[in-house]
Design a protein around this motif. Structure first.
Motif, PDB file in Angstrom:
ATOM      1  N   ASN A   1      67.533  86.600  42.736  1.00  0.00           N
ATOM      2  CA  ASN A   1      65.783  86.674  42.805  1.00  0.00           C
ATOM      3  C   ASN A   1      65.872  86.382  44.376  1.00  0.00           C
ATOM      4  OD1 ASN A   1      64.459  86.634  40.353  1.00  0.00           O
ATOM      5  ND2 ASN A   1      65.294  84.704  39.929  1.00  0.00           N
ATOM      6  N   PHE A   2      67.072  86.247  45.170  1.00  0.00           N
ATOM      7  CA  PHE A   2      66.823  85.919  46.642  1.00  0.00           C
ATOM      8  C   PHE A   2      67.722  86.869  47.370  1.00  0.00           C
ATOM      9  CE2 PHE A   2      65.267  82.240  44.570  1.00  0.00           C
ATOM     10  CZ  PHE A   2      63.926  82.008  45.022  1.00  0.00           C
ATOM     11  N   ASP A   3      67.296  87.330  48.507  1.00  0.00           N
ATOM     12  CA  ASP A   3      68.052  88.324  49.381  1.00  0.00           C
ATOM     13  C   ASP A   3      68.874  87.398  50.235  1.00  0.00           C
ATOM     14  OD1 ASP A   3      67.095  90.839  48.193  1.00  0.00           O
ATOM     15  OD2 ASP A   3      65.285  90.351  49.224  1.00  0.00           O
ATOM     16  N   VAL A   4      68.224  86.282  50.802  1.00  0.00           N
ATOM     17  CA  VAL A   4      69.084  85.415  51.465  1.00  0.00           C
ATOM     18  C   VAL A   4      68.682  83.763  51.083  1.00  0.00           C
ATOM     19  CG1 VAL A   4      69.257  87.067  53.426  1.00  0.00           C
ATOM     20  CG2 VAL A   4      67.490  85.506  53.361  1.00  0.00           C
TER      21      VAL A   4
ATOM     22  N   VAL B   1      59.940  93.563  47.163  1.00  0.00           N
ATOM     23  CA  VAL B   1      59.592  92.835  48.469  1.00  0.00           C
ATOM     24  C   VAL B   1      60.950  91.801  48.871  1.00  0.00           C
ATOM     25  CG1 VAL B   1      58.082  91.292  49.795  1.00  0.00           C
ATOM     26  CG2 VAL B   1      56.988  93.034  48.255  1.00  0.00           C
ATOM     27  N   ALA B   2      61.521  91.789  49.907  1.00  0.00           N
ATOM     28  CA  ALA B   2      62.437  90.987  50.450  1.00  0.00           C
ATOM     29  C   ALA B   2      61.968  89.660  50.264  1.00  0.00           C
ATOM     30  CB  ALA B   2      63.081  91.224  51.704  1.00  0.00           C
ATOM     31  N   THR B   3      62.838  88.706  49.855  1.00  0.00           N
ATOM     32  CA  THR B   3      62.765  87.431  49.499  1.00  0.00           C
ATOM     33  C   THR B   3      63.891  86.503  50.304  1.00  0.00           C
ATOM     34  OG1 THR B   3      63.999  87.411  47.455  1.00  0.00           O
ATOM     35  CG2 THR B   3      61.649  87.686  47.251  1.00  0.00           C
ATOM     36  N   ALA B   4      63.447  85.370  50.299  1.00  0.00           N
ATOM     37  CA  ALA B   4      64.469  84.212  51.008  1.00  0.00           C
ATOM     38  C   ALA B   4      63.947  82.970  50.438  1.00  0.00           C
ATOM     39  CB  ALA B   4      64.407  84.379  52.532  1.00  0.00           C
ATOM     40  N   LEU B   5      64.957  82.145  50.300  1.00  0.00           N
ATOM     41  CA  LEU B   5      64.797  80.609  49.802  1.00  0.00           C
ATOM     42  C   LEU B   5      65.275  80.047  51.214  1.00  0.00           C
ATOM     43  CD1 LEU B   5      64.242  78.667  47.399  1.00  0.00           C
ATOM     44  CD2 LEU B   5      66.795  78.484  47.521  1.00  0.00           C
ATOM     45  N   VAL B   6      64.054  79.278  51.457  1.00  0.00           N
ATOM     46  CA  VAL B   6      64.235  78.571  52.746  1.00  0.00           C
ATOM     47  C   VAL B   6      64.207  77.065  52.482  1.00  0.00           C
ATOM     48  CG1 VAL B   6      63.430  78.104  55.141  1.00  0.00           C
ATOM     49  CG2 VAL B   6      63.280  80.406  54.059  1.00  0.00           C
ATOM     50  N   THR B   7      65.208  76.020  52.594  1.00  0.00           N
ATOM     51  CA  THR B   7      65.162  74.748  52.234  1.00  0.00           C
ATOM     52  C   THR B   7      65.883  73.915  53.113  1.00  0.00           C
ATOM     53  OG1 THR B   7      65.696  73.470  50.268  1.00  0.00           O
ATOM     54  CG2 THR B   7      67.200  75.346  50.490  1.00  0.00           C
ATOM     55  N   ALA B   8      65.456  72.637  53.200  1.00  0.00           N
ATOM     56  CA  ALA B   8      66.136  71.729  53.722  1.00  0.00           C
ATOM     57  C   ALA B   8      67.324  71.090  52.972  1.00  0.00           C
ATOM     58  CB  ALA B   8      65.193  70.184  54.219  1.00  0.00           C
TER      59      ALA B   8
ATOM     60  N   ILE C   1      51.770  95.192  51.820  1.00  0.00           N
ATOM     61  CA  ILE C   1      52.271  93.955  51.336  1.00  0.00           C
ATOM     62  C   ILE C   1      52.989  93.171  52.290  1.00  0.00           C
ATOM     63  CG2 ILE C   1      52.288  94.681  48.988  1.00  0.00           C
ATOM     64  CD1 ILE C   1      55.142  95.460  48.965  1.00  0.00           C
ATOM     65  N   PRO C   2      53.229  91.873  52.130  1.00  0.00           N
ATOM     66  CA  PRO C   2      54.249  91.496  53.297  1.00  0.00           C
ATOM     67  C   PRO C   2      55.574  91.999  53.355  1.00  0.00           C
ATOM     68  CG  PRO C   2      53.038  89.670  51.951  1.00  0.00           C
ATOM     69  CD  PRO C   2      52.736  91.067  51.159  1.00  0.00           C
ATOM     70  N   LYS C   3      56.295  91.989  54.528  1.00  0.00           N
ATOM     71  CA  LYS C   3      57.540  92.455  54.535  1.00  0.00           C
ATOM     72  C   LYS C   3      58.570  91.587  53.518  1.00  0.00           C
ATOM     73  CE  LYS C   3      56.629  96.022  57.427  1.00  0.00           C
ATOM     74  NZ  LYS C   3      56.817  97.290  56.641  1.00  0.00           N
ATOM     75  N   ALA C   4      58.303  90.579  53.659  1.00  0.00           N
ATOM     76  CA  ALA C   4      59.170  89.298  52.806  1.00  0.00           C
ATOM     77  C   ALA C   4      58.389  88.352  52.513  1.00  0.00           C
ATOM     78  CB  ALA C   4      60.267  89.011  53.972  1.00  0.00           C
ATOM     79  N   VAL C   5      58.516  87.467  51.565  1.00  0.00           N
ATOM     80  CA  VAL C   5      57.994  86.333  51.039  1.00  0.00           C
ATOM     81  C   VAL C   5      59.182  85.417  51.123  1.00  0.00           C
ATOM     82  CG1 VAL C   5      56.868  84.817  49.240  1.00  0.00           C
ATOM     83  CG2 VAL C   5      56.334  87.582  49.470  1.00  0.00           C
ATOM     84  N   LEU C   6      58.969  84.281  51.772  1.00  0.00           N
ATOM     85  CA  LEU C   6      59.794  83.287  51.994  1.00  0.00           C
ATOM     86  C   LEU C   6      59.578  81.811  51.222  1.00  0.00           C
ATOM     87  CD1 LEU C   6      59.840  83.796  56.007  1.00  0.00           C
ATOM     88  CD2 LEU C   6      61.168  84.946  54.318  1.00  0.00           C
ATOM     89  N   PHE C   7      60.269  81.483  50.462  1.00  0.00           N
ATOM     90  CA  PHE C   7      59.970  80.315  49.475  1.00  0.00           C
ATOM     91  C   PHE C   7      60.809  78.979  49.854  1.00  0.00           C
ATOM     92  CE2 PHE C   7      59.266  84.181  47.009  1.00  0.00           C
ATOM     93  CZ  PHE C   7      58.226  83.853  46.132  1.00  0.00           C
TER      94      PHE C   7
ATOM     95  N   MET D   1      65.423  82.114  60.994  1.00  0.00           N
ATOM     96  CA  MET D   1      66.620  82.593  60.707  1.00  0.00           C
ATOM     97  C   MET D   1      66.661  83.209  59.628  1.00  0.00           C
ATOM     98  SD  MET D   1      70.065  80.617  59.540  1.00  0.00           S
ATOM     99  CE  MET D   1      70.595  80.009  61.113  1.00  0.00           C
ATOM    100  N   ALA D   2      65.745  83.036  58.622  1.00  0.00           N
ATOM    101  CA  ALA D   2      65.665  83.895  57.394  1.00  0.00           C
ATOM    102  C   ALA D   2      65.195  85.143  57.626  1.00  0.00           C
ATOM    103  CB  ALA D   2      64.423  83.173  56.353  1.00  0.00           C
TER     104      ALA D   2
END
Length: 224
Positions: A132-135, A108-115, A6-12, A154-155
């Motif tokens: 729900n989000f690690d970072v 799986v690690a998760t990040a929220l990446v937003t403007a 699986i992916p190391k992380a999913v970045l939403f 950065m994420a």
């Protein structure tokens, strides 16, 4: 499920990807334009999707034919109105909550990446669940926001993973450009504006029915 499968992380991404919040930004933007005695052209609103607020205000003011307007005032006005709307009117995009739940359940690690700036993100997280989000990587916490690769890089750095081992999920051209330039695999879900596939970009009409196995396939792995 083997960790290597699986992916190391999913970045939403957030607006338009996880939450049907672009329409809330629409409300604020259209209301502000109305106070200026103007209407926002469709092409202007489309160009604003996924962009940093400073750039969006330039697009807005030029689009309504009032380039002299104060971008700081307009930005503050919109943020205040969106904060009110986030507190009362957020809803999930189809399939987003189910996929996020599966990803988290698999460890799986998760990040929220937003403007979007952090104060609005915090409102959204209080509703959607901060656990729900690690970072969180927010638009006011990077030197260069999307389409620059910095937010996704950065994420990955904060999560301690290689960006090449991550899958990013995006709905805007600027977000897709940011994630792919960073080196992530990208699942693109068009919402307000059309998107195109590319070497690292896969298109789906919706997140409905998308599973962790699908994300693993994007990353070049298989789930056993």
């Amino acid at each position: 499920m083997p960790s290597s499968a699986i992916p190391k992380a999913v970045l939403f991404d957030m607006d338009g990807t996880l939450f049907d919040s672009e329409k809330l930004w629409d409300v604020a933007i259209f209301e502000l334009a109305e106070t200026y005695g103007a209407a926002v052209p469709d092409e202007t609103r489309s160009a604003m999707v996924g962009t940093a607020m400073s750039s969006s205000m330039v697009l807005l003011h030029e689009g309504i034919g009032q380039p002299w307007r104060d971008p700081v005032f307009s930005s503050d006005w919109i943020h205040e109105r969106v904060a009110q709307l986030f507190a009362t009117s957020l809803v999930w995009r189809p399939g987003a909550r189910e996929l996020l739940t599966e990803v988290k359940a698999a460890g799986v690690a998760t990040a929220l990446v937003t403007a979007t700036e952090r104060r609005l993100v915090e409102i959204a997280m209080s509703w959607a669940g901060p656990g729900n989000f690690d970072v969180l990587v927010c638009g006011d916490e990077v030197d260069n926001t999307k389409p620059h690769p910095e937010p996704y890089l950065m994420a990955a750095k904060l999560l301690g993973v290689d960006i090449a081992d991550c899958v990013a999920i995006e709905d805007s051209p600027t977000g897709v450009a940011s994630a792919s330039a960073a080196g992530a695999r990208v699942l693109a879900i068009p919402h307000h504006v059309p998107l195109t596939e590319g070497p690292r970009v896969t298109l789906r009409d919706t997140l409905s029915g998308v599973t962790l196995a699908d994300l693993a396939a994007l990353a070049g792995s298989t789930v056993s």
